[in-house]
Design a protein around this motif. Structure first.
Motif, PDB file in Angstrom:
ATOM      1  N   ILE A 222     113.945  24.854  14.904  1.00 44.35           N
ATOM      2  CA  ILE A 222     114.555  25.978  16.259  1.00 44.35           C
ATOM      3  C   ILE A 222     115.945  26.104  16.102  1.00 44.35           C
ATOM      4  O   ILE A 222     116.256  27.196  15.884  1.00 44.35           O
ATOM      5  CB  ILE A 222     113.997  25.448  17.525  1.00 44.35           C
ATOM      6  N   SER A 223     116.616  25.160  15.732  1.00 44.79           N
ATOM      7  CA  SER A 223     118.071  25.219  15.833  1.00 44.79           C
ATOM      8  C   SER A 223     118.411  26.089  14.383  1.00 44.79           C
ATOM      9  O   SER A 223     119.469  26.811  14.425  1.00 44.79           O
ATOM     10  CB  SER A 223     118.878  23.966  15.496  1.00 44.79           C
ATOM     11  N   ARG A 224     117.651  25.843  13.312  1.00 41.80           N
ATOM     12  CA  ARG A 224     117.999  27.005  12.132  1.00 41.80           C
ATOM     13  C   ARG A 224     117.732  28.068  12.163  1.00 41.80           C
ATOM     14  O   ARG A 224     118.178  29.090  11.293  1.00 41.80           O
ATOM     15  CB  ARG A 224     117.282  26.271  10.763  1.00 41.80           C
ATOM     16  N   MET A 225     117.164  28.651  13.328  1.00 40.20           N
ATOM     17  CA  MET A 225     116.828  30.159  13.273  1.00 40.20           C
ATOM     18  C   MET A 225     118.121  30.670  14.158  1.00 40.20           C
ATOM     19  O   MET A 225     118.305  31.924  14.138  1.00 40.20           O
ATOM     20  CB  MET A 225     115.712  30.320  14.450  1.00 40.20           C
ATOM     21  N   LEU A 226     119.230  29.876  14.421  1.00 41.22           N
ATOM     22  CA  LEU A 226     120.304  30.384  14.929  1.00 41.22           C
ATOM     23  C   LEU A 226     121.577  29.852  14.275  1.00 41.22           C
ATOM     24  O   LEU A 226     122.697  30.480  14.667  1.00 41.22           O
ATOM     25  CB  LEU A 226     120.395  30.158  16.748  1.00 41.22           C
TER      26      LEU A 226
END
Length: 591
Positions: A222-226
């Motif tokens: 999820i963090s890598r999507m931002l």
């Protein structure tokens, strides 16, 4: 000597005054350390500089026991290096790096005597590139590295753009309630505001991410999507280094803050970034670099290609994309660095916003192994070689003077050296060809003489002469030993209208010279006599006086067949033989 570490800017003072050698030797050793650890040296860490300092200190201790103690570098002898090697020969693991370090520092220096240098270089060293030289990547190696870097940039750009699109759609209420996209959008919104994701209390009291978080990709997904990962931020830095030829250690410390000279209006053309090079010292470490977009003419050429063509050729566009993809990370971390990556923890609430980049880790993750034992056709990723390659491709100074580019970066390049040799060789061959063409004496062949006998006027026009001049040349009235002269009062060695006073051997360089068949016997005789002189006089004297003349005569003689040349040697008249002797002896020259 004051040393500044490039990454941290930490200061380290090295005091050579305590070395047990004369002051001049102390100063010389300080220069050795500065050559390895200064702005142009390859050592950028305090630990490495300290190691070089310690080795010089050990070497000074060896010199202090010598009789007499050398007072200057020119007094170093082979015995001094033998004593240094003998001190550590029982510990090979220490001897080799110590001697290697001395070699790196002293090999480029010209103060050492030939015997001392020979002894220093006698010890066998690990195989690899010669010390002090930096080889650029080949075209295939460069393409491999650039392809991997561009792939990483494309991948993270598309992923984060999709995450930002999903976040914007959630905040605007455009996602179906209860759908997977809506659940993911809600988690992205929470992460963008707090830097964390929903957690639950575990049996042991520790807090873990909820099942929904794990189902939708976990904290990392999820963090890598931002946010960027560490390797992706490194890929941006390496690609910018390849486009700008800047140092990797300098680029990765760039801030996100920059200045637009146009005030931010219109299409971006240039951005000014303040960077720091601590190894230059406090007075010179700060400088401003200009990141430019592609010129309009090149942008128009690339319009027909995909958008990535302009992105991966423009340092400014790449920098702006980096700032866009790291915006969320800066908002959550409070950091001002341009390069930021996110490393969330699945067991704690701690989220690491890492501004540090590691080119080695990126290379290993993409199969660019530095180990020679690994069977791989991919080269090792070396930030120094990336800069060297970029400088060789751009051929313009970057954060240094044109003299530094020429004398330091390009001079050590084997590619540039090979190109320079080829260019100089081509220019020399071209000039030699021009000189020979200009000095070539026109040869009147027997076929031309037959045409002259049948039609003197047409033959004279063909030769570019007056009919009367050609007639006198055919009858031998204008002979000058080995050639005929069209006009001895229009020579380049005397004023116009005055008789030529140059040696008859110089006639071969004159525009008025013409060679006829009846000149072949004296030409062959002069050619052979000059060659016979070569073993009997100083080679340099012969080369200066006669080598060009021999080549010119050979060019004329080559117009005839071997049989004609042999007949010319047999038909040399006694009068011609005496004339040739007088010519070579200088008796025909004016005194």
């Amino acid at each position: 000597m004051v040393f500044y570490e490039e990454q941290t800017g930490l200061r380290k003072d090295f005091n050579f005054s305590g070395f047990p050698v004369p002051v001049e030797m102390q100063r010389w050793m300080a220069q050795l350390l500065a050559s390895r650890c200064g702005p142009r040296g390859g050592s950028k860490r305090t630990r490495t500089a300290q190691a070089y300092f310690d080795i010089l200190k050990h070497f000074a201790a060896v010199l202090a026991k010598a009789e007499p103690v050398p007072s200057r570098p020119g007094e170093l002898t082979a015995a001094h290096f033998q004593a240094f090697r003998k001190r550590y020969e029982e510990v090979p693991t220490v001897l080799r790096p110590y001697v290697l370090a001395l070699r790196r520092m002293m090999q480029p220096r010209e103060e050492l005597t030939a015997d001392a240098r020979r002894e220093l270089l006698r010890t066998r060293l690990p195989t690899g590139a010669p010390d002090g030289r930096m080889f650029a990547y080949s075209d295939s190696e460069w393409q491999q590295i650039m392809t991997a870097l561009r792939h990483d940039v494309r991948t993270c750009r598309d992923r984060i753009h999709e995450g930002l699109r999903l976040l914007a759609a959630f905040r605007s209420g455009g996602l179906e309630v209860g759908s997977q996209e809506e659940s993911l959008g809600r988690l992205l919104d929470l992460f963008a505001r707090t830097g964390d994701l929903p957690r639950r209390q575990g049996p042991s009291g520790k807090r873990y991410h909820t099942r929904e978080v794990l189902r939708l990709g976990g904290a990392r997904g999820i963090s890598r999507m931002l946010c960027l990962t560490g390797n992706e931020a490194t890929a941006f830095a390496l690609l910018i280094c390849a486009l700008t030829a800047e140092n990797f250690g300098t680029v990765k410390m760039w801030p996100a803050a920059h200045t637009r000279p146009d005030g931010g209006f219109g299409a971006p053309g240039i951005a000014l970034i303040e960077e720091s090079k601590p190894r230059r010292g406090p007075e010179h470490e700060h400088m401003v670099i200009a990141l430019e977009d592609l010129p309009p003419s090149l942008r128009e050429v690339l319009e027909a290609e995909n958008a990535d063509s302009k992105l991966f050729r423009s340092p400014l566009r790449l920098y702006e994309l980096l700032l866009e993809l790291t915006q969320v990370a800066r908002q959550l971390s409070g950091e001002s660095a341009a390069f930021l990556s996110c490393s969330p923890s699945s067991r704690t609430r701690k989220v690491e916003w890492n501004p540090n980049l590691h080119s080695r880790n990126w290379g290993l993750s993409h199969g660019f192994s530095p180990s020679k034992d690994t069977e791989s056709d991919k080269p090792a990723v070396d930030v120094r070689r990336i800069r060297q390659t970029a400088l060789e491709l751009q051929r313009r100074p970057v954060a240094h003077t044109a003299r530094t580019l020429r004398d330091h970066y390009l001079r050590r390049s084997s590619t540039v050296q090979a190109q320079g040799r080829a260019l100089v060789g081509e220019a020399l061959r071209e000039q030699i060809a021009k000189a020979r063409a200009a000095a070539e004496v026109p040869v009147f062949t027997p076929a031309f003489l037959e045409r002259a006998a049948a039609d003197p006027t047409a033959a004279a026009a063909e030769a570019g002469l007056e009919a009367e001049v050609l007639k006198r040349m055919l009858t031998g009235e204008q002979d000058a030993v080995v050639t005929a002269c069209t006009d001895h009062r229009d020579g380049p060695h005397s004023p116009p209208g005055q008789p030529c006073t140059a040696s008859f051997l110089v006639c071969l360089n004159c525009k008025n010279a013409r060679a006829l068949p009846h000149h072949l016997p004296p030409q062959v005789a002069v050619h052979d006599r000059l060659l016979a002189l070569r073993p009997n006089i100083d080679p340099n004297v012969w080369r200066v006086r006669y080598e060009t003349t021999v080549h010119q005569l050979q060019d004329i003689i080559d117009h005839y067949t071997p049989a004609e040349q042999a007949d010319a040697r047999e038909s040399l008249l006694p009068s011609q033989e005496r004339l040739v002797g007088d010519l070579i002896a200088g008796r025909l020259d004016l005194r």
